[in-house]
Scaffold this motif. Structure first.
Motif, mmCIF file in Angstrom:
data_model
loop_
_atom_site.group_PDB
_atom_site.id
_atom_site.type_symbol
_atom_site.label_atom_id
_atom_site.label_comp_id
_atom_site.label_asym_id
_atom_site.label_seq_id
_atom_site.Cartn_x
_atom_site.Cartn_y
_atom_site.Cartn_z
ATOM 1 N N LYS A 25 2.706 2.017 -3.784
ATOM 2 C CA LYS A 25 1.794 1.711 -4.892
ATOM 3 C C LYS A 25 2.425 1.943 -6.255
ATOM 4 N N GLU A 26 3.230 2.999 -6.387
ATOM 5 C CA GLU A 26 3.836 3.301 -7.684
ATOM 6 C C GLU A 26 4.836 2.217 -8.091
ATOM 7 N N THR A 29 0.827 -1.203 0.000
ATOM 8 C CA THR A 29 0.000 0.000 0.000
ATOM 9 C C THR A 29 0.867 1.262 0.000
ATOM 10 N N LYS A 79 2.745 -0.797 -9.252
ATOM 11 C CA LYS A 79 2.170 -0.537 -10.569
ATOM 12 C C LYS A 79 3.183 -0.775 -11.686
#
Length: 71
Positions: free
Chosen positions: A36-37, A33, A40
């Motif tokens: 996140k980047e 969490t 991704k």
């Protein structure tokens, strides 16, 4: 004098390691969490090195996230 300086540096380093609670470690979900980047980009197929450069995260962080995603 030089040896005294090195001794004080050594004492500082030894004591600074104890600033973090013993046994404290973030769980997998909070790491995913928080980064996140990184998640991704890795899911999009970017290499760890490219992800590291794009997100300005350390190699250790990116490798840790990559390992969590492979589980």
């Amino acid at each position: 004098m030089k040896h005294e300086y090195h001794f004080f540096i050594w004492v500082y380093l030894v004591n600074s390691e104890q600033l973090r609670k013993d046994g404290f470690k973030k769980d997998a979900q909070s790491l995913l969490t928080e980064h996140k980047e990184v998640v991704k980009l890795l899911k999009q197929g970017y290499s760890a090195r490219k992800t590291m450069k794009l997100t300005d995260k350390s190699s250790g962080t990116v490798q840790k996230i990559k390992k969590l995603l492979e589980q």
